[in-house]
Scaffold this active site. Structure first.
Site, PDB file in Angstrom:
ATOM      1  N   SER A 121      85.376 -54.737 -19.881  1.00 46.12           N
ATOM      2  CA  SER A 121      85.865 -53.387 -19.626  1.00 46.12           C
ATOM      3  C   SER A 121      87.248 -53.146 -20.210  1.00 46.12           C
ATOM      4  CB  SER A 121      85.916 -53.149 -18.110  1.00 46.12           C
ATOM      5  OG  SER A 121      86.546 -51.923 -17.805  1.00 46.12           O
ATOM      6  N   GLN A 141      84.063 -52.500 -23.961  1.00 49.56           N
ATOM      7  CA  GLN A 141      83.759 -51.181 -23.435  1.00 49.56           C
ATOM      8  C   GLN A 141      85.004 -50.306 -23.422  1.00 49.56           C
ATOM      9  OE1 GLN A 141      84.880 -50.321 -20.098  1.00 49.56           O
ATOM     10  NE2 GLN A 141      83.838 -48.367 -19.868  1.00 49.56           N
ATOM     11  N   TYR A 143      86.606 -46.282 -22.533  1.00 51.83           N
ATOM     12  CA  TYR A 143      86.507 -44.933 -22.014  1.00 51.83           C
ATOM     13  C   TYR A 143      87.095 -43.974 -23.042  1.00 51.83           C
ATOM     14  CZ  TYR A 143      85.702 -47.305 -17.576  1.00 51.83           C
ATOM     15  OH  TYR A 143      85.195 -48.095 -16.592  1.00 51.83           O
ATOM     16  N   THR A 169      81.818 -45.479 -22.491  1.00 56.72           N
ATOM     17  CA  THR A 169      81.555 -44.819 -21.217  1.00 56.72           C
ATOM     18  C   THR A 169      82.352 -43.538 -21.213  1.00 56.72           C
ATOM     19  OG1 THR A 169      81.253 -46.954 -20.106  1.00 56.72           O
ATOM     20  CG2 THR A 169      81.627 -45.037 -18.713  1.00 56.72           C
ATOM     21  N   ARG A 178      84.371 -40.541  -0.593  1.00 57.17           N
ATOM     22  CA  ARG A 178      83.350 -41.378   0.035  1.00 57.17           C
ATOM     23  C   ARG A 178      83.311 -41.091   1.534  1.00 57.17           C
ATOM     24  NH1 ARG A 178      85.655 -45.059  -3.935  1.00 57.17           N
ATOM     25  NH2 ARG A 178      84.035 -45.695  -5.396  1.00 57.17           N
ATOM     26  N   LYS A 271      76.864 -45.674 -22.822  1.00 55.27           N
ATOM     27  CA  LYS A 271      76.469 -46.029 -21.451  1.00 55.27           C
ATOM     28  C   LYS A 271      76.519 -44.801 -20.553  1.00 55.27           C
ATOM     29  CE  LYS A 271      77.537 -49.505 -17.886  1.00 55.27           C
ATOM     30  NZ  LYS A 271      77.689 -48.651 -16.693  1.00 55.27           N
ATOM     31  N   HIS A 295      76.073 -45.579 -13.373  1.00 50.41           N
ATOM     32  CA  HIS A 295      77.324 -46.289 -13.087  1.00 50.41           C
ATOM     33  C   HIS A 295      77.343 -46.852 -11.661  1.00 50.41           C
ATOM     34  CE1 HIS A 295      78.622 -44.756 -16.911  1.00 50.41           C
ATOM     35  NE2 HIS A 295      78.466 -43.515 -16.498  1.00 50.41           N
ATOM     36  N   ASP A 326      70.808 -50.158 -16.398  1.00 53.72           N
ATOM     37  CA  ASP A 326      71.877 -50.724 -15.574  1.00 53.72           C
ATOM     38  C   ASP A 326      71.837 -50.050 -14.216  1.00 53.72           C
ATOM     39  OD1 ASP A 326      74.244 -51.544 -14.407  1.00 53.72           O
ATOM     40  OD2 ASP A 326      75.477 -51.180 -16.167  1.00 53.72           O
ATOM     41  N   GLY A 328      71.179 -51.481  -9.798  1.00 55.86           N
ATOM     42  CA  GLY A 328      70.353 -51.864  -8.672  1.00 55.86           C
ATOM     43  C   GLY A 328      69.575 -53.151  -8.809  1.00 55.86           C
ATOM     44  N   ARG A 330      68.680 -56.803  -8.413  1.00 55.81           N
ATOM     45  CA  ARG A 330      69.109 -57.860  -7.507  1.00 55.81           C
ATOM     46  C   ARG A 330      68.233 -59.113  -7.587  1.00 55.81           C
ATOM     47  NH1 ARG A 330      72.566 -54.716  -7.691  1.00 55.81           N
ATOM     48  NH2 ARG A 330      73.638 -53.616  -5.992  1.00 55.81           N
ATOM     49  N   GLY A 349      75.971 -55.774 -12.675  1.00 55.70           N
ATOM     50  CA  GLY A 349      77.389 -55.590 -12.379  1.00 55.70           C
ATOM     51  C   GLY A 349      77.768 -56.250 -11.070  1.00 55.70           C
ATOM     52  N   ARG A 350      77.430 -55.611  -9.935  1.00 54.10           N
ATOM     53  CA  ARG A 350      77.794 -56.174  -8.641  1.00 54.10           C
ATOM     54  C   ARG A 350      77.253 -57.597  -8.462  1.00 54.10           C
ATOM     55  NH1 ARG A 350      76.871 -50.660  -7.485  1.00 54.10           N
ATOM     56  NH2 ARG A 350      78.614 -49.640  -6.378  1.00 54.10           N
TER      57      ARG A 350
END
Length: 417
Positions: A121, A141, A143, A169, A178, A271, A295, A326, A328, A330, A349-350
């Site tokens: 990134s 990557q 921005y 991106t 949030r 992306k 994202h 990209d 979800g 797992r 990612g995560r």
């Protein structure tokens, strides 16, 4: 050789480092990390509708296994964005990996050890030079931030460091709304900040011990955004630059592609594509590949899961450019589902950040191994000998699952055929 009791005394939190799934890696990361740090990894925007759908959508897809006819060896190798990879799981670029002192360098070493691509990134905590020095096939990557001269300088620096491609991106945002509250990200980590955050950080002594061994505090600056001979901005300094840069147009995308082609000649990937019309415009702009991505649920909440959008987009442009997905993933079966629906590869990612938090480089390698094992198991059950043989016929997909967003006019479709 040190006696076991002495090793235990030097690291009283030592445990069996191996884990069998991404879920276990996540749980170990949760136990190890201070609450604000872990919260930054799992947070999504607004109500979290998109981040939840990213994972839940995979559970709606079933498999159609064979009872006889399995092959003894399964081929998982593929080629994506001009790079040969041992299996179709790539490292997605994520910013400021201060969950472990080695950060992106550890992730890059793991990617190199497992024969896959490392995405780095703009907002990474380690420089592009440090990461490419690991030998990992690195994609840088960027921005859309700063003026054009600044962007060209950053592209040139990345090329000079030896990256193998550029990921753009262009629609990134940092949600300020949030429902459960945004995790606190300090401007910088200094003694004053550590004292203020002590009640949240002190219970996580293993995490503090890792950084204590290095003699350094977590780094929240962005070295890849430093001007030549200048100082790296903080995360919020980089965010301010993004906020004050006018959003790009499709002409700007074409300009960015052309500049990268002149500087490097390596692949240019866009992306964040969610719509068919945007995918077609991306092809018209000269991109070599796209990532179907929301994202990780951190942008516009209510965007469908990436797996719901990948087949319509791949059906329209997958014969012209590489399409990856990209969001979800797992487990290895998730990878197989995405490939069967038209993705050339997937990015995580995560999942690898949890592995990094749990056990550094070895934890990232562990995550990749767990996913690889899951891919192999799914291929065996489906009686498929190669990832290239996967198709929608291997899946049970419910009616209405695919979301074909932004269908272009019939005239444009005809022109593309």
């Amino acid at each position: 050789m040190k006696p076991a009791w002495l090793s235990k005394l030097e690291n009283p939190w030592k445990q069996n480092p191996w884990f069998e799934s991404v879920a276990v890696a996540q749980e170990r990361a949760r136990r190890r990390l201070p609450a604000p740090v872990y919260g930054a990894l799992v947070a999504g925007s607004e109500r979290g509708q998109t981040i939840e759908d990213n994972q839940a959508a995979f559970a709606e897809i079933g498999m159609a296994p064979h009872v006889v006819g399995q092959v003894s060896e399964r081929d998982m190798a593929t080629r994506v964005f001009g790079q040969d990879v041992s299996f179709p799981v790539l490292i997605s670029p994520t910013g400021v990996q201060a969950v472990h002192p080695d950060g992106e360098v550890a992730v890059a070493r793991a990617a190199a050890a497992r024969g896959t691509v490392m995405g780095l990134s703009n907002f990474a905590s380690k420089s592009v030079e440090e990461v490419t020095a690991t030998g990992a096939n690195t994609f840088f990557q960027m921005y859309w931030t700063g003026d054009r001269a600044t962007m060209i300088q950053r592209m040139t620096r990345a090329h000079d460091a030896g990256v193998k491609g550029l990921i753009a991106t262009l629609d990134w945002s940092f949600s300020m709304g949030r429902d459960w509250g945004s995790p606190e990200i300090p401007e910088k980590v200094d003694l004053k900040t550590m004292v203020r955050l002590a009640p949240k950080v002190a219970p996580k002594l293993r995490w503090l011990w890792q950084f204590g061994r290095t003699g350094e505090l977590p780094d929240l600056t962005a070295p890849n955004l430093a001007p030549p001979g200048g100082q790296a901005p903080t995360f919020f300094g980089a965010y301010y630059e993004w906020m004050t840069t006018p959003p790009p147009t499709w002409d700007d995308v074409a300009w960015m592609c052309e500049q990268w082609r002149q500087i490097s000649g390596t692949p240019f990937v866009l992306k964040g594509v969610c719509r068919v019309d945007d995918a077609l415009r991306a092809v018209d702009s000269g991109v070599d590949g796209i990532s179907v991505s929301n994202h990780g649920g951190n942008n516009l909440d209510g965007t469908p899961a990436a797996i719901r959008m990948v087949k319509p987009i791949a059906d329209h442009v997958g014969h012209q450019i590489d399409v990856v997905m990209d969001g979800g993933v797992r487990r290895g079966s998730d990878v197989v589902k995405a490939l069967a629906l038209g993705a050339k590869a997937i990015l995580i990612g995560r999942a690898y950040l949890w592995g990094l938090a749990a056990n550094g480089q070895a934890g990232v390698e562990n995550v990749l191994d767990a996913l690889r094992g899951g891919v192999d198991s799914a291929l065996r059950g489906l009686a498929v000998g190669s990832v290239h043989e996967l198709s929608p016929e291997h899946l049970l997909v419910p009616d209405g699952f695919h979301h074909e967003l932004g269908l272009p006019a019939k005239a444009h479709l005809a022109a593309q055929q």
